[in-house]
Scaffold this active site. Structure first.
Site, PDB file in Angstrom:
ATOM      1  N   HIS A 194       0.839  -1.201   0.000  1.00  0.00           N
ATOM      2  CA  HIS A 194       0.000   0.000   0.000  1.00  0.00           C
ATOM      3  C   HIS A 194       0.872   1.249   0.000  1.00  0.00           C
ATOM      4  CE1 HIS A 194      -2.754   2.900   2.294  1.00  0.00           C
ATOM      5  NE2 HIS A 194      -3.149   2.863   1.026  1.00  0.00           N
ATOM      6  N   ASP A 224      -4.905   3.526  -4.924  1.00  0.00           N
ATOM      7  CA  ASP A 224      -5.066   4.009  -3.558  1.00  0.00           C
ATOM      8  C   ASP A 224      -6.269   4.931  -3.432  1.00  0.00           C
ATOM      9  OD1 ASP A 224      -4.566   4.478  -0.893  1.00  0.00           O
ATOM     10  OD2 ASP A 224      -2.904   5.850  -1.236  1.00  0.00           O
ATOM     11  N   TYR A 258      10.300  13.244 -12.483  1.00  0.00           N
ATOM     12  CA  TYR A 258      11.520  12.422 -12.464  1.00  0.00           C
ATOM     13  C   TYR A 258      11.963  12.121 -11.028  1.00  0.00           C
ATOM     14  CZ  TYR A 258      12.425  13.222 -17.487  1.00  0.00           C
ATOM     15  OH  TYR A 258      12.356  13.244 -18.859  1.00  0.00           O
TER      16      TYR A 258
END
Length: 144
Positions: free
Chosen positions: A22, A64, A116
């Site tokens: 998670h 999520d 990035y």
């Protein structure tokens, strides 16, 4: 052989998806993404585009629900915006797949270098053969 699992997913990919917990993040990267520079773990899928990979994992990968926007795209650069570049077509493809899977398709848009930096912390970077511009998608794993 397993039933009801996309044949596009290799054993290595399934293991990575299973090992993620998670809040872990996965980057579905396009062919131009600096995967080896950014990723702690990199799996290459040059024969698949980003949409095909997303479609393959969505039945297995919960997003999520505790994160406001668990899907993140790389925002167009100021230079591309100044040139009049339209919103990338791949975003529509990703949004459609997410909606069809019952997931939140309201993307967080992240500046290129911030994306990035976040990708460096991701659990895995899956480098696809995606050639459409801005084909990078970061997903936050949820719970079953």
């Amino acid at each position: 052989m397993l039933k009801n699992i996309s044949k596009r997913l290799t054993g290595d990919m399934l293991k990575i998806l299973c090992d993620m917990g998670h809040g872990d993040e996965i980057v579905i990267a396009d062919a131009n993404f600096p995967a080896e520079t950014m990723g702690k773990r990199v799996i290459r899928c040059p024969g698949m585009d980003g949409s095909q990979f997303l479609e393959a994992i969505l039945p297995l990968f919960p997003l999520d629900t505790y994160t406001e926007r668990p899907a993140v795209v790389m925002e167009l650069t100021d230079g591309d915006k100044a040139k009049g570049m339209k919103e990338p077509v791949i975003w529509d493809a990703y949004a459609k797949l997410l909606k069809n899977a019952g997931e939140n398709a309201d993307f967080e848009r992240m500046e290129r270098f911030a994306f990035y930096e976040r990708a460096k912390k991701a659990y895995v970077v899956i480098q696809t053969g995606e050639e459409r511009q801005y084909g990078n998608l970061l997903l936050v794993k949820g719970v079953v």
